[in-house]
Each structure stands twice: as structure tokens, then as C-alpha cells.
Design an enzyme around this catalytic site. Structure first.
Site, PDB file in Angstrom:
ATOM      1  N   LYS A  13       0.892  -1.168   0.000  1.00 56.61           N
ATOM      2  CA  LYS A  13       0.000   0.000   0.000  1.00 56.61           C
ATOM      3  C   LYS A  13       0.925   1.211   0.000  1.00 56.61           C
ATOM      4  O   LYS A  13       1.437   1.630   1.043  1.00 56.61           O
ATOM      5  CB  LYS A  13      -0.886  -0.026   1.248  1.00 56.61           C
ATOM      6  N   GLU A  63       8.681   1.129  11.461  1.00 52.98           N
ATOM      7  CA  GLU A  63       9.752   2.125  11.326  1.00 52.98           C
ATOM      8  C   GLU A  63       9.073   3.478  11.380  1.00 52.98           C
ATOM      9  O   GLU A  63       8.492   3.928  10.394  1.00 52.98           O
ATOM     10  CB  GLU A  63      10.480   1.961   9.985  1.00 52.98           C
ATOM     11  N   CYS A  96      13.404  10.491   8.180  1.00 54.45           N
ATOM     12  CA  CYS A  96      13.164  10.209   9.603  1.00 54.45           C
ATOM     13  C   CYS A  96      14.462  10.140  10.393  1.00 54.45           C
ATOM     14  O   CYS A  96      14.448  10.248  11.608  1.00 54.45           O
ATOM     15  CB  CYS A  96      12.364   8.921   9.754  1.00 54.45           C
ATOM     16  N   GLU A 132       9.252  16.231  15.167  1.00 54.56           N
ATOM     17  CA  GLU A 132      10.050  15.866  13.995  1.00 54.56           C
ATOM     18  C   GLU A 132       9.885  16.997  12.980  1.00 54.56           C
ATOM     19  O   GLU A 132       8.761  17.335  12.592  1.00 54.56           O
ATOM     20  CB  GLU A 132       9.504  14.547  13.437  1.00 54.56           C
TER      21      GLU A 132
HETATM   22  P1  ADP Z   1       2.810  11.377   6.521  1.00 57.26           P
HETATM   23  O1  ADP Z   1       2.079  12.115   7.583  1.00 57.26           O
HETATM   24  O2  ADP Z   1       4.227  11.744   6.369  1.00 57.26           O
HETATM   25  O3  ADP Z   1       2.074  11.334   5.205  1.00 57.26           O
HETATM   26  P2  ADP Z   1       1.780   8.866   7.283  1.00 57.26           P
HETATM   27  O4  ADP Z   1       2.184   8.044   8.434  1.00 57.26           O
HETATM   28  O5  ADP Z   1       0.456   9.527   7.341  1.00 57.26           O
HETATM   29  O6  ADP Z   1       2.927   9.900   7.050  1.00 57.26           O
HETATM   30  O7  ADP Z   1       1.827   7.998   5.954  1.00 57.26           O
HETATM   31  C1  ADP Z   1       2.686   6.904   5.752  1.00 57.26           C
HETATM   32  C2  ADP Z   1       1.903   5.832   5.035  1.00 57.26           C
HETATM   33  O8  ADP Z   1       0.836   5.448   5.890  1.00 57.26           O
HETATM   34  C3  ADP Z   1       1.246   6.253   3.734  1.00 57.26           C
HETATM   35  O9  ADP Z   1       1.265   5.150   2.854  1.00 57.26           O
HETATM   36  C4  ADP Z   1      -0.157   6.581   4.146  1.00 57.26           C
HETATM   37  O10 ADP Z   1      -1.093   6.440   3.101  1.00 57.26           O
HETATM   38  C5  ADP Z   1      -0.394   5.502   5.175  1.00 57.26           C
HETATM   39  N1  ADP Z   1      -1.452   5.775   6.134  1.00 57.26           N
HETATM   40  C6  ADP Z   1      -1.797   6.934   6.703  1.00 57.26           C
HETATM   41  N2  ADP Z   1      -2.828   6.750   7.552  1.00 57.26           N
HETATM   42  C7  ADP Z   1      -3.134   5.432   7.511  1.00 57.26           C
HETATM   43  C8  ADP Z   1      -4.104   4.592   8.152  1.00 57.26           C
HETATM   44  N3  ADP Z   1      -4.966   5.067   9.018  1.00 57.26           N
HETATM   45  N4  ADP Z   1      -4.094   3.291   7.836  1.00 57.26           N
HETATM   46  C9  ADP Z   1      -3.223   2.773   6.970  1.00 57.26           C
HETATM   47  N5  ADP Z   1      -2.302   3.497   6.342  1.00 57.26           N
HETATM   48  C10 ADP Z   1      -2.253   4.810   6.601  1.00 57.26           C
END
Ligand code: ADP
Length: 622
Positions: free
Chosen positions: A318, A396, A430, A526
């Protein structure tokens, strides 16, 4: 560049770029920084393509002015991972079209000739191999990008998403570059089923057979490196040299895990009784769900998929909604390499659907491991959601790395180290130096050296332009978060030595803040942007305490030539990875991962393979 076979279902990029609706229209506000400069601030106003390419445009917000290269050695070997880099420099300076007084044009940021060997990210070619300007202008890019995949890949087929499509934009310009399949829970369940069926045959292949497929994936990635890197730069914004390095980085894991898979030994355990013999073996976990971020759109996917496949797992990727095209290009390379149907699946989805898609991956008993790289908040949510299926988890998450400069440090090492750690990927990593602690005895020398290096070596602009080291921030959400953090820290007393103000669109200038205190937002959160935050310290004991006063524990760096101190500090830092007189720690041979709220589990190294296997104990009665 090799011409890849074009499958029947590709969607070429639109040749009529549009500005994405994601971008907030410009709204001018005035902010005052501690330097006393009143600055026009337009966070939502991106640089257009024509503004970036045509210095002569009648009323551009910025001009890109070519400047002449000069000799010298820079930190670009770290920033761009290139060999023998020769660049032509440009610099952004403010136009006079502001309605409020504009600051004077910045001084020249001419980038000197770099002659270096990349030690850290494998085999990126020299930027100097490209014509100085615009090899990848928009028209050429569209031609080059033919064959870019925009559909989901499930069970060996490129398929539409049941939720329609979502737009992917270039963060440098706001231009929409593609529409990508928006997968729903239904698509995810199909992918889980496909991966589950494929596991039965993939796990039974000999390690030698699996290793051969992995090596073929590596070959395909390297063959298509230039095109994938260009795509990566388009959707992520990072400089092309860094993108080339990242594709090489991803490929390096396929070589590494192809080799490691063949050495995943079990043990024989000496028995306490004569009637028993005991051994352990390693077996693939099963289906792996891999949720990946936008900051290393192929590096993180490569690091996870290579380990999963080597161990005998199948996977569902994903990718981040900001950078799905690179993920799809990666999977296309897997397809060309002959990875069997169902072994690698990819289900892109829009931000609006991530929660339901994430929940489907967590809730499925057919998914036996979830590996996530991203923010701590999302990681915590996924972690708790996986409880009902008790699957293996690898996380991570975010960091807040201390970067400590002790009095015995060599500044000609520490300053390039800080530059490389801080400004790679425009600070959006990160493991970046988040809090730079400098001993009071060398504070002023370090700050002036860092400021000089920033002025001389950093060039902001579109990642496809030669010589650019600083691309845009990935999206408005991240930009606003960064901007707010800097403003709040300045309001709390931090001093802006350089930068610190919006420069239009998603471009945030390389910024240097001094007088930062541990309780300021810039030190507690961060940063994820090109802002160097300097804190002063007096003693080793004090700085270790401050460095560890955070709930994050991913990476930490320090510069010292006091041998006893090196041991003491390396052991005392509460982080998963320590760089001693070295800013770049990530490589396929070493374990990557953090402590505390930065997560758990290791990627890369021999330990990375163990994440995707179960240890089974077998006892023989004889
Ligand atoms: P950022 O805030 O830097 O975008 P995220 O942690 O939100 O970092 O995103 C990292 C990954 O996690 C992306 O692939 C994003 O689509 C996914 N993501 C964000 N929220 C969710 C969630 N609730 N469930 C699954 N995947 C998620």
C-alpha cells in the site's frame, strides 16, 4: 536507456497539465521574524512550470538566475550520491512584484565543482553526464514516461481500482501528472486472497530459485533506473541525483537478500537427555502487508519487498498516496523480472481511503505480518488494530535525532556531516539531524561554517534541473506543519540566522535557527523540512540527558575525537542507530530500526530477513 516493453494497459501522462485542486489558492499574510524583516507569505502559491523554466517571464514570483560554477569541495556526495558532480548553479531570489517590501536578493549560491565518490548509496551516475539544463523538460518527460503504470496490480494483472482514480501531482509545480487507481477494501481483499494463494507455491520454491528471481528484479530496476528516478522526482520533488541513488539503494537490497536467503540457517541444540535431538528451522511467515511512505518511495518498498520475498513471503504493497507512480514502476520491474502472479501486489489508494484500507489489512487473518514505515501516530493506530489477529509487526516510525558536536570534533567533518544529514531530501527523512547540539566553545564557529555551507551549496528548485539540491516540501499539509513549527519557535525566542520565511508554493528555504531551547516545538517535534535547529550545551552529561529527553529513538549522531567519550556516548544514546563522525548510516548490510516510539523490528542486514520468518523448534525422540 533501455526501452521497456510497454504493456497494453498503460496510461500515458496527460499532456495538458492542470493545477491540482489540492493546492490552496495563495492568501497573502505578513509575518515578522526576529530578524525584523517583514515578509510576504503565500503558502499556497506554487511556482508554475513556466515560472520555473522561464526566468524572463514577465512577472514571475521568482527568478531562476544561472550562476557560474566555481571550484571546491562540497557535501554533495552525500546529498546527491553522485560521482564527479559538476553543476551549474542557480538561485532563487525574490521578484519585486510583492505588495509588501521584499528582502534584498539572496547572495549567489554558486555550487562548486564536486569531485567525490559516493560511499553510501550505490552507483548513482554523475549528474555531469546530463546536459546542464532541462534534459527532462516537460515534453521530454512525457515521452520518456510512456508506459507509466497507473492501475493497481493484483494477481499478476493491472486492474482498475473499484473507487475510481485519484490525482498525483508534482509538488514543485502543482501540476497533475497522472490519475491512479483508487483501491477500496474490496480490491484489498482480492489482493489478500491472491497473495495467500501464491504463498503456497512461492514458499515451496528453493531458496536458490527465489534468489534468482530477486537478482532479476535488481537487474530490471537498474536497467530502468533513469526512468524510475525521473518519475520519482516528478511526484516526490527530490533532486534527480538523489532519486537515482534511491533506485540503486532499492536494488541493493535485492542483491543483499538474494544472498542472505541462502544463509538463513537453523540451529542444532545440544540435548540434556540422550533420547532427544533438537533443531530449529526458519519458515516464511506468509502474507505480508507493506505500508510505505512518500519520502523514499522506492527505497522503503525495495527494502521491505526484497526481505519478504527472500524469506518466502508474498506481499501487498500500500504505497503513499503522494508517490504511487514509483511504486507501480517498481512492481512493473518485478513483473518483467518474472515474479509469479500474486507474489507482489500493489493497491494504491487516496488519502480518503487509507484508514479503511489499512483496517482491512490489519483485520485480515490471512495477513500474517504488517510492516509499516511512516508517522508514529499512524503506526500506533495500526499496531493497536493488529491486536485481534496477533500478526507479526514491524514499525519504522518517526525520529527526533540528536546531532551532537563535541569540542574535539573536526568542524571540517561535522559541518559537511550536518549538511548531509539535514538537507538530504530537503530534510524530509526520519533519520535527519533534528536537534543539532553544539558545545558552547565551538558554537559560533560551527554556526558560521554551517551558514556559509548552506549559502554556498544549497540550491532550491525543481528536482529535474541540474544542480538543484533542495526540492519542494511534499504537500501542503506537511508544509503548513513545518511553517507553523518554525513560527512558534521563533515566537518563543529562537533566532533566524537564515531562511525562515515562505518562498512561495511548496518551496521552503533552507533555514538556520539558533538559540533553540529543548522545549520549543522545533526541538520537540520531527521537523521534516530543511530547518537546522541549533542548541548550545556545556557538558557531556547535560547533552546526553537532553538528547535522550524525547520519546523517539531512531537515529543519533555525534562528532568527537575523544575515544573514551565516543564509547560512552555511543552506548548512552537511546536510539537504534548511531553515527559516530558519520552522518549516513543506512545501508543494506546494517540493521535499520529504532527504539521507543520510533518503533521496533529491523530492516536490512541479516536481521531483516528474520522479520519475515517464524522460528520453529523441532524435537526428535530417538
Ligand atoms: P505522513 O504524515 O508523512 O504522510 P503517514 O504516516 O500519514 O505519514 O503515511 C505513511 C503511510 O501510511 C502512507 O502510505 C499513508 O497512506 C499511510 N497511512 C496513513 N494513515 C493510515 C491509516 N490510518 N491506515 C493505513 N495506512 C495509513
Amino acid at each position: 536507456m533501455p526501452v521497456p516493453t510497454i504493456p497494453t494497459n498503460f496510461q500515458p501522462f496527460s499532456t495538458t497539465p492542470r493545477i491540482s485542486q489540492r493546492h490552496t489558492p495563495a492568501t497573502a499574510t505578513t509575518i515578522s521574524l526576529s530578524l525584523g524583516i517583514s515578509q510576504h507569505h503565500s503558502p499556497g502559491n506554487r511556482l508554475s512550470n513556466s515560472q520555473l523554466h522561464s526566468p524572463s517571464t514577465s512577472a514571475p514570483r521568482y527568478n531562476l538566475s544561472p550562476a557560474v560554477s566555481s571550484g571546491g569541495t562540497t557535501t554533495q556526495q552525500h546529498l546527491q550520491a553522485t560521482h564527479n558532480t559538476t553543476t551549474t548553479s542557480q538561485h532563487l531570489h525574490q521578484s519585486t512584484t510583492h505588495t509588501t517590501p521584499a528582502p534584498s536578493p539572496s547572495t549567489s549560491t554558486a555550487t562548486p565543482t564536486t569531485s567525490s565518490t559516493s560511499q553510501h548509496i550505490s552507483q548513482a551516475p554523475s549528474i555531469s553526464q546530463y546536459p546542464a539544463h532541462s534534459r527532462y523538460n516537460t515534453a521530454q518527460f512525457y515521452r520518456m514516461a510512456e508506459g507509466i503504470m497507473t492501475k493497481a496490480f493484483i494477481k499478476g494483472s493491472w486492474v482498475e481500482g473499484s473507487g475510481g482514480t485519484f490525482p498525483v501531482t508534482d509538488p514543485a509545480t502543482g501540476e497533475e501528472i497522472a490519475k491512479v487507481a483508487d483501491c477500496t477494501v474490496q480490491d484489498v481483499n482480492t489482493a489478500i486472497e491472491a497473495a495467500s494463494v501464491a504463498t503456497e507455491t512461492w514458499r515451496l520454491k528453493s531458496v536458490k530459485e527465489r534468489a534468482a528471481v530477486l537478482l532479476k528484479v535488481r537487474e530490471e530496476l537498474l536497467k530502468d533506473k533513469e526512468r524510475i528516478a525521473t518519475l520519482l522526482t516528478r511526484e516526490n520533488g527530490k533532486p534527480l541525483g538523489e532519486s537515482m541513488g534511491e533506485v540503486g539503494f532499492a536494488a541493493s537490497f535485492f542483491e543483499w537478500f538474494a544472498e542472505e536467503a541462502r544463509r538463513q540457517y537453523g540451529e542444532t541444540i545440544p540435548s540434556a537427555v540422550p533420547t532427544k535431538r533438537m533443531i530449529t528451522i526458519r519458515q516464511p511467515v506468509g502474507v505480508a502487508a507493506l505500508i510505505t511512505p512518500w519520502n523514499f518511495p522506492i527505497g522503503m518498498i525495495g527494502r521491505k519487498v526484497s526481505a519478504a520475498l527472500a524469506a518466502g513471503c508474498t506481499c501487498i504493497i500500500k504505497p503513499a498516496e503522494d508517490t504511487p507512480l514509483t511504486a507501480l514502476a517498481f512492481v512493473r520491474a518485478c513483473e518483467r523480472a518474472g515474479v509469479p502472479a500474486g507474489v507482489v501486489n500493489v493497491v494504491p489508494c487516496s488519502r480518503a481511503r487509507v484508514q479503511e484500507v489499512g483496517a482491512a489489512l490489519c483485520d485480515s487473518p490471512k495477513v500474517q505480518i504488517l510492516s509499516f514505515t511512516g508517522s508514529t501516530g499512524v503506526g500506533q493506530w495500526l499496531y493497536s488494530r493488529c491486536g485481534s489477529t496477533m500478526k507479526k509487526i514491524s514499525m519504522e516510525l518517526g525520529g527526533n535525532a540528536p546531532f551532537i558536536v563535541f569540542p574535539t570534533a573536526k568542524l571540517d567533518q561535522a559541518i559537511p556531516g550536518a549538511m548531509a544529514s539535514k538537507f538530504r531530501n530537503t530534510g524530509q527523512t526520519c533519520v535527519t539531524a533534528n536537534r543539532i547540539f553544539v558545545h558552547e566553545s565551538i558554537h559560533d564557529a560551527f554556526v558560521s561554517g554551517l551558514e556559509a555551507a548552506m549559502t554556498k551549496e544549497l540550491k532550491m528548485g525543481r528536482g529535474l534541473e541540474a544542480g538543484v539540491t533542495q526540492g519542494p516540501i511534499i504537500n501542503q499539509r506537511q508544509y503548513d506543519r513545518l511553517d507553523k513549527m518554525v513560527k512558534e519557535s521563533v515566537a518563543a525566542g529562537a533566532t533566524v540566522v537564515r531562511g525562515g520565511m515562505s518562498c512561495g508554493g511548496l518551496f521552503y528555504p533552507p533555514t538556520l535557527l539558533t538559540g533553540v531551547k529543548p522545549n520549543m516545538p522545533i526541538a520537540q517535534q520531527e521537523i521534516f523540512g530543511p530547518v537546522a535547529a541549533i542548541l548550545k550545551f556545556k557538558t557531556e552529561e547535560e547533552v546526553i540527558r537532553l538528547a535522550n529527553t524525547t520519546d523517539r529513538g531512531l537515529a543519533g549522531y555525534f562528532y568527537s575525537n575523544d575515544l573514551g567519550q565516543v564509547w560512552r556516548v555511543a552506548e548512552a544514546l537511546e536510539v537504534g542507530m548511531v553515527g559516530v563522525n558519520e552522518p549516513m548510516v543506512s545501508t543494506c548490510e546494517a540493521p535499520f530500526g529504532g527504539f521507543k516510539l520510533s518503533g521496533f523490528g529491523k530492516e536490512g542486514s541479516k536481521h531483516g530477513l528474520d522479520e519475515y520468518s517464524n522460528l520453529k523448534y523441532i524435537c526428535f525422540g530417538i
